[in-house]
Design an enzyme around this catalytic site. Sequence first.
Site, PDB file in Angstrom:
ATOM      1  CG  HIS A  14       2.751   7.654   2.958  1.00  0.00           C
ATOM      2  ND1 HIS A  14       3.813   6.730   3.012  1.00  0.00           N
ATOM      3  CD2 HIS A  14       3.066   8.769   3.033  1.00  0.00           C
ATOM      4  CE1 HIS A  14       5.612   7.713   3.462  1.00  0.00           C
ATOM      5  NE2 HIS A  14       4.936   8.823   3.525  1.00  0.00           N
ATOM      6  CB  THR A  57      -0.856   0.093   1.295  1.00  0.00           C
ATOM      7  OG1 THR A  57      -0.480  -0.095   2.088  1.00  0.00           O
ATOM      8  CG2 THR A  57      -1.831  -1.353   1.208  1.00  0.00           C
ATOM      9  CG  ASP A  58       4.819   3.001   2.570  1.00  0.00           C
ATOM     10  OD1 ASP A  58       3.946   4.194   2.548  1.00  0.00           O
ATOM     11  OD2 ASP A  58       5.294   3.286   3.166  1.00  0.00           O
ATOM     12  CG  ASP A  59       6.558   0.731  -3.611  1.00  0.00           C
ATOM     13  OD1 ASP A  59       7.210   1.817  -4.193  1.00  0.00           O
ATOM     14  OD2 ASP A  59       6.716   0.643  -2.355  1.00  0.00           O
TER      15      ASP A  59
END
Length: 632
Positions: free
Chosen positions: A456, A380-382
């Site tokens: 993010h 999920t971060d990328d």
Amino acid sequence: MTVTTERPAAAAVDPAMALDRAVAHLRGRQHPDGWWKGELQTNVTMDAEDLLMREFLGIRTAQETAEAARWIRSQQRADGSWATFAGGPADLSTTVEAWVALRLAGDAPTDPHLARAAEVVTALGGVERSRVFTRIWLALVGLWSWDELPVMPPELVLLPPSVPLNVYDWGCWARGTVVPLTVVGSARPVHPVPFGIEELRSGAEPAPFDRPWTWAGAFQRLDRVLAAYGRHPVGWLRRTAIAKAVEWVLARQEADGGWGGIQPPWVYSLLALHVQGYGLDHPAMRAGLAGLQGFIVREETPDGVVRRLEACQSPVWDTGLAVTALRDAGAPADDPAVLRAADWLLGEEVRVRGDWAVRRPDLAPGGWAFEFANDVYPDTDDTAEVVLALRRVAVPDPGRLRAALDRGVTWTVGMQCRDGGWGAFDADNTGSMPARLPFCDFGNLTDPPSADVTAHVVEMLAAEGRAGSTECRRGVQWLLDHQEADGSWYGRWGANHLYGTGAVVPALVAAGTPAQAPAVRRAVAWLAAHQQDDGGWGEDLRSYTDPAWIGRGEPTASQTAWALLALLAAGETGPVVDRGVRWLVEHQRPDGTWDEPQFTGVGFPGFFYINYHLYRLVFPVSALGRYLEASR
């Protein structure tokens, strides 16, 4: 690694000029295919374990050994120890592994550097107190008894996802390590080396068991039961479990030959296949070993060529951050470099189901992973950072872009945890049971929500016009609920409260939280209070284990940029911001980047840290760009 100390003259301080130099440097580092990738530097355990793996497999060469040993020696500190990050304290297990690797390279235990290292090891409790994974490597080469190691039976892989301690209760990095290690541990292989480790022993007795009614005591006794079973397993059950584990491993080998894009699952999967009779000429083994070569960094030094192994590679993450940085710096949406990067990123979209689908079986695939090849574990971060970058690009085929963004956003929203936050790779991966096992004494074993990842995602949803959605509002509330008493936020994947706070404040403001809201003002006050006398910000990685270090440490370009990004998002102007910008300008190298030997990235808080070589460039570019934009 060469550190340049030459700086521009103070009279020449000009943020616009500094930004131009930094952008030129960043542009020059783009690969012709469109991506960026900075080195992902870690500690010498990567290199020591690489030599031990090659020794075990019978493929270690004299050149590889000499170059790796040269690098390991260069990282030893004056007291004889090795650390897990630049400037950090002596680390017992890292020093043990470095010592063994150098013995493998032919260094004598009486050599002054190894004698000093042995003194450090014994002073810290001896090899007897090293972590389990270190002693597994020693057992593989006959320097430790398998009988003295905790047990993890391969029958674990037969447990359904609904049963405690099934493999999906672990975080993806941990399950990818544990499954092949159950195969290795059941085989108890030994490839003896022609030396011992008596110099590293302190004679310490094993720690006594905790009381049986405690969780620790119960699991210590369970380990004894599992060890007894391991000596006399149910034959058909053990064979079935090993076959299932090998099948599980092979199903997760990626196109580049690796597993999960990271060193631990990669090397342990190779070892597991090897002990099950997979020869070096087997396609899976050939691909795995060949892929590792792409993680090797070779560098010429005054002492000769050194060789080190990256624990992972971060091209998707780096490219997303680079696109954002260029756009923040004023590059147009159809800039050729930006378009090449966008085209490459679109080609990296994950369109297949991975392990995340065990907990989210009805969710359609989408999103992005961290590495060149890692379809099993998008995160999920990328995905959030890539969406934030790509939506600012004017690609020739907007329909293709919009479809990819929609899939990524839908997948990320579907990965929200029950409490409203987001973990990186899995949803609701929050159990405490894996950490209670004696086998698992190193690193984070689960993937609970974190402030930086949640921030993010919230920022991405706000940028996509979904600030008012239920999912975004729940994410904002999670962030507000997890603000520290001092006004900062804990950073899971970057060091530490500077990273967490630098991520959360822009997200809250983007999602509609007023800059004058109490949570934002407390964060701004915390950042102002932790600015150093020279104008920069820095936080030592010891803050993860010692609260006295929170917000304290040698200033770095990346951490100064994180603080500035938060302050600028909060609408701050004036001396605090101006002094931070001046620090960046005055510490810029003539070639446009910044020196940053400090590690500001995190793998496992308290255990494993990372120096992202591109952080020192992309974040200052974004900070300077946003500063100049706000000043217009």
